[in-house]
Every structure is written in C-alpha cells, then in structure tokens.
Design a protein around this motif. Structure first.
Motif, PDB file in Angstrom:
ATOM      1  N   GLY A   1       0.758  -1.235   0.000  1.00  0.00           N
ATOM      2  CA  GLY A   1       0.000   0.000   0.000  1.00  0.00           C
ATOM      3  C   GLY A   1       0.785   1.281   0.000  1.00  0.00           C
ATOM      4  N   ILE A   2       2.142   1.227   0.078  1.00  0.00           N
ATOM      5  CA  ILE A   2       2.910   2.468   0.130  1.00  0.00           C
ATOM      6  C   ILE A   2       3.691   2.686  -1.153  1.00  0.00           C
ATOM      7  CG2 ILE A   2       4.766   3.717   1.296  1.00  0.00           C
ATOM      8  CD1 ILE A   2       3.752   2.524   3.912  1.00  0.00           C
ATOM      9  N   GLY A   3       4.434   1.680  -1.625  1.00  0.00           N
ATOM     10  CA  GLY A   3       5.156   1.844  -2.881  1.00  0.00           C
ATOM     11  C   GLY A   3       6.411   1.004  -2.937  1.00  0.00           C
ATOM     12  N   SER A   4       7.196   1.199  -4.005  1.00  0.00           N
ATOM     13  CA  SER A   4       8.411   0.406  -4.202  1.00  0.00           C
ATOM     14  C   SER A   4       9.346   1.146  -5.140  1.00  0.00           C
ATOM     15  CB  SER A   4       8.055  -0.963  -4.786  1.00  0.00           C
ATOM     16  OG  SER A   4       7.433  -0.795  -6.059  1.00  0.00           O
TER      17      SER A   4
ATOM     18  N   HIS B   1       2.438   3.727  -4.209  1.00  0.00           N
ATOM     19  CA  HIS B   1       1.182   3.073  -4.568  1.00  0.00           C
ATOM     20  C   HIS B   1       0.052   3.958  -4.072  1.00  0.00           C
ATOM     21  CE1 HIS B   1       3.385  -1.052  -4.309  1.00  0.00           C
ATOM     22  NE2 HIS B   1       3.659  -0.405  -5.410  1.00  0.00           N
ATOM     23  N   GLY B   2      -0.910   4.232  -4.940  1.00  0.00           N
ATOM     24  CA  GLY B   2      -2.046   5.038  -4.497  1.00  0.00           C
ATOM     25  C   GLY B   2      -1.628   6.472  -4.235  1.00  0.00           C
TER      26      GLY B   2
ATOM     27  N   ARG C   1      -4.121  11.047   0.383  1.00  0.00           N
ATOM     28  CA  ARG C   1      -5.095  10.205   1.102  1.00  0.00           C
ATOM     29  C   ARG C   1      -4.674  10.008   2.552  1.00  0.00           C
ATOM     30  NH1 ARG C   1      -6.493   4.597  -0.858  1.00  0.00           N
ATOM     31  NH2 ARG C   1      -7.872   4.659   0.939  1.00  0.00           N
ATOM     32  N   PHE C   2      -5.563  10.388   3.467  1.00  0.00           N
ATOM     33  CA  PHE C   2      -5.246  10.346   4.895  1.00  0.00           C
ATOM     34  C   PHE C   2      -4.881   8.928   5.341  1.00  0.00           C
ATOM     35  CE2 PHE C   2      -6.668   9.797   9.329  1.00  0.00           C
ATOM     36  CZ  PHE C   2      -5.854  10.738   9.945  1.00  0.00           C
ATOM     37  N   LYS C   3      -5.626   7.932   4.870  1.00  0.00           N
ATOM     38  CA  LYS C   3      -5.385   6.545   5.300  1.00  0.00           C
ATOM     39  C   LYS C   3      -3.990   6.069   4.896  1.00  0.00           C
ATOM     40  CE  LYS C   3      -7.442   1.913   5.057  1.00  0.00           C
ATOM     41  NZ  LYS C   3      -8.559   1.111   4.496  1.00  0.00           N
ATOM     42  N   VAL C   4      -3.558   6.405   3.673  1.00  0.00           N
ATOM     43  CA  VAL C   4      -2.236   5.991   3.216  1.00  0.00           C
ATOM     44  C   VAL C   4      -1.152   6.786   3.941  1.00  0.00           C
ATOM     45  CG1 VAL C   4      -0.770   5.613   1.188  1.00  0.00           C
ATOM     46  CG2 VAL C   4      -3.259   5.469   0.973  1.00  0.00           C
ATOM     47  N   GLN C   5      -1.398   8.060   4.177  1.00  0.00           N
ATOM     48  CA  GLN C   5      -0.451   8.877   4.931  1.00  0.00           C
ATOM     49  C   GLN C   5      -0.238   8.311   6.333  1.00  0.00           C
ATOM     50  OE1 GLN C   5      -2.330  12.709   4.790  1.00  0.00           O
ATOM     51  NE2 GLN C   5      -1.149  13.373   3.009  1.00  0.00           N
TER      52      GLN C   5
ATOM     53  N   GLY D   1       5.116  12.441  -9.062  1.00  0.00           N
ATOM     54  CA  GLY D   1       4.794  13.268 -10.217  1.00  0.00           C
ATOM     55  C   GLY D   1       4.928  12.435 -11.482  1.00  0.00           C
ATOM     56  N   PRO D   2       4.521  12.951 -12.636  1.00  0.00           N
ATOM     57  CA  PRO D   2       3.822  14.235 -12.751  1.00  0.00           C
ATOM     58  C   PRO D   2       2.379  14.125 -12.270  1.00  0.00           C
ATOM     59  CG  PRO D   2       4.015  13.176 -14.892  1.00  0.00           C
ATOM     60  CD  PRO D   2       4.778  12.322 -13.937  1.00  0.00           C
ATOM     61  N   SER D   3       1.896  15.167 -11.642  1.00  0.00           N
ATOM     62  CA  SER D   3       0.567  15.126 -11.047  1.00  0.00           C
ATOM     63  C   SER D   3       0.044  16.546 -10.879  1.00  0.00           C
ATOM     64  CB  SER D   3       0.616  14.427  -9.688  1.00  0.00           C
ATOM     65  OG  SER D   3      -0.615  14.528  -9.009  1.00  0.00           O
ATOM     66  N   HIS D   4      -1.275  16.661 -10.838  1.00  0.00           N
ATOM     67  CA  HIS D   4      -1.910  17.948 -10.534  1.00  0.00           C
ATOM     68  C   HIS D   4      -2.236  18.056  -9.045  1.00  0.00           C
ATOM     69  CE1 HIS D   4      -2.200  19.008 -14.734  1.00  0.00           C
ATOM     70  NE2 HIS D   4      -2.835  17.875 -15.007  1.00  0.00           N
ATOM     71  N   GLU D   5      -1.964  16.992  -8.280  1.00  0.00           N
ATOM     72  CA  GLU D   5      -2.274  17.009  -6.850  1.00  0.00           C
ATOM     73  C   GLU D   5      -1.325  17.953  -6.117  1.00  0.00           C
ATOM     74  OE1 GLU D   5      -4.698  15.768  -5.295  1.00  0.00           O
ATOM     75  OE2 GLU D   5      -5.562  14.290  -6.657  1.00  0.00           O
ATOM     76  N   HIS D   6      -1.874  18.760  -5.233  1.00  0.00           N
ATOM     77  CA  HIS D   6      -1.066  19.709  -4.481  1.00  0.00           C
ATOM     78  C   HIS D   6      -1.466  19.676  -3.016  1.00  0.00           C
ATOM     79  CE1 HIS D   6      -4.506  22.492  -4.215  1.00  0.00           C
ATOM     80  NE2 HIS D   6      -4.786  22.071  -5.442  1.00  0.00           N
ATOM     81  N   GLY D   7      -0.568  20.122  -2.170  1.00  0.00           N
ATOM     82  CA  GLY D   7      -0.863  20.184  -0.748  1.00  0.00           C
ATOM     83  C   GLY D   7      -1.733  21.391  -0.446  1.00  0.00           C
ATOM     84  N   PRO D   8      -2.734  21.263   0.407  1.00  0.00           N
ATOM     85  CA  PRO D   8      -3.667  22.372   0.651  1.00  0.00           C
ATOM     86  C   PRO D   8      -3.000  23.527   1.396  1.00  0.00           C
ATOM     87  CG  PRO D   8      -4.068  20.596   2.206  1.00  0.00           C
ATOM     88  CD  PRO D   8      -3.050  20.069   1.220  1.00  0.00           C
TER      89      PRO D   8
END
Length: 244
Positions: free
Chosen positions: A46-49, A67-68, A73-77, A134-141
C-alpha cells in the motif's frame, strides 16, 4: 470548513523564533536520505516500491514509485506515518539531527531573548515523512498548522530529502500570518528551514516532474510557550512528543 481548535493559554513565542530561518547540516553525519531509502525499500503493502532495475544498485530516492495517493489520502499517509514510527534506524538518525543540529540552532536564536530560566524543548516524535509523486496535478492544501491542532509555541522544521533540481517542487510559505507573500523554500538536501507554521500559512504546489519529491517535517515546542499536556479537541490525528 470547521473552525480551528482554540489554542492553549501560554506566553507568546519570542519574536526571534517567529521569523523564518535556514540552517545546514552535515549529510554524512546525518544521512536521513539514506535512512529514507532503506525505510521505503522494505517490502510493504500500500505504500510503494523502487523500480526493479534500481535494486541491483543503490536506489535513488527520486525514483520511488508510491502506490495510491500517499500524498493526499489520509489513510495511506497514516500507514506511512506508522512505518516511520517502527523504523529504528530512521528514528535514530532523526533524533541525532534534533540533538546535534536543531536544538543548538534554537538555543542560539534564543540568546539575548528575555526568557526566565532555561527553555524546555519538546520535539515531535516520530517526524512526518512526505512523499509526493509526479507528474501530477495534486497539491498540498493551503493551511496553517493551528487548523490541525498545533500550538503557537511550536517552531516548524522542513527538510527536503530529494533534489530540488530534479523535482522542481518545494514548500511555499508566507513570512507572517495572513500576509500572503508566499515564497518557495529553495533548499536542497543538507538544508533545513525553520518557520512559524502554526500561524504562517504554507502549501506544496503540484509536482510537474517524473520524479518523486520526499521531505520530512516536524515541530519543536518551546516551553513555557508550549504546553506538552494540551490536546486539541476534534482533531483526528495528533502527533506524539518527546522531551529533549
């Protein structure tokens, strides 16, 4: 949006600790990047590789493939936060940095301040590891940490573990509460920023590159301006603290 939790009734943090500052540390003595690579290279769900090709040599932290949505996402964080809290080598490297670099920096800034007695420090434990693919449009609030149950008697520290040249993404911070003069922290591995993140707003823009940005952040409470026993009501994730 819900109103920010009320802050505890403590004396105001000295002005000398409210201004933004930067500091450097020896990456050979404090190899947090290597510790992060080893932490993230451990198999977990669930975290990555890291890419298979990198396993034959030393993995590059910028090549980590989460991953994800570990960034938003709060749950993954929270899963990543728990992994950090179980990784003894990473935590040992972090605590050496706090003891040998961060606390001396704070003590030097407090010299000359009209403080009664010796200040007491409480540092966040474990620190927060941020992974932004990245690349992504997701940003920190855009936010101030008081919105998440932090106190005005804390000083924030932010350390990039990846290359700014490669990720082209960093934290943006305003210089004083509500001023809105956001500026990027142009720091690389071996640099750290200190700022008053409880009241000064900050955010992370989207990562436009194919590389993953990794950083750590944490807070140090300075008593009597910080109450280690205070907890904000209604906050779903609270950090732990250790007395220095």
């Amino acid at each position: 949006a819900l109103p920010a939790p009320a802050l505890p009734d403590c004396p105001a943090l000295p002005a000398c600790l409210k201004t933004e500052a930067s500091l450097r540390f020896d990456t050979r003595a404090h190899d947090l990047r290597g510790a992060a690579v080893r932490l993230l290279a451990k198999p977990r769900r669930g975290i990555g590789s890291f890419p298979a090709a990198s396993r034959s040599g030393a993995p590059e932290l910028e090549d980590f493939a989460p991953h994800g949505d570990v960034f938003r996402r709060f749950k993954v964080q929270q899963a990543l936060y728990r992994e950090v809290g179980k990784d003894a080598p990473f935590l040992a490297a972090y605590e050496r940095l706090v003891r040998d670099v961060i606390l001396p920096h704070l003590r030097s800034r407090l010299e000359g301040a009209e403080e009664e007695g010796e200040p007491e420090f409480h540092y966040q434990f474990p620190p927060t590891l941020r992974v932004q693919p990245g690349p992504s449009h997701e940003h920190g609030p855009l936010h101030a940490d008081k919105d998440y149950g932090h106190q005005a008697g804390e000083v924030n520290f932010w350390l990039p573990l990846t290359s700014l040249e490669r990720t082209r993404t960093t934290l943006h911070v305003e210089t004083s509460p509500g001023r809105g003069d956001f500026h990027p922290l142009l720091l690389d591995y071996g640099d750290a920023a200190a700022f008053h993140g409880c009241l000064c707003r900050h955010h992370a823009p989207a990562n436009p590159t194919p590389f993953t940005r990794v950083s750590i952040d944490f807070r140090v409470g300075v008593s009597p301006h910080f109450d280690p026993g205070w907890r904000a009501e209604g906050v779903k994730a609270l950090h732990g603290w250790r007395k220095a």
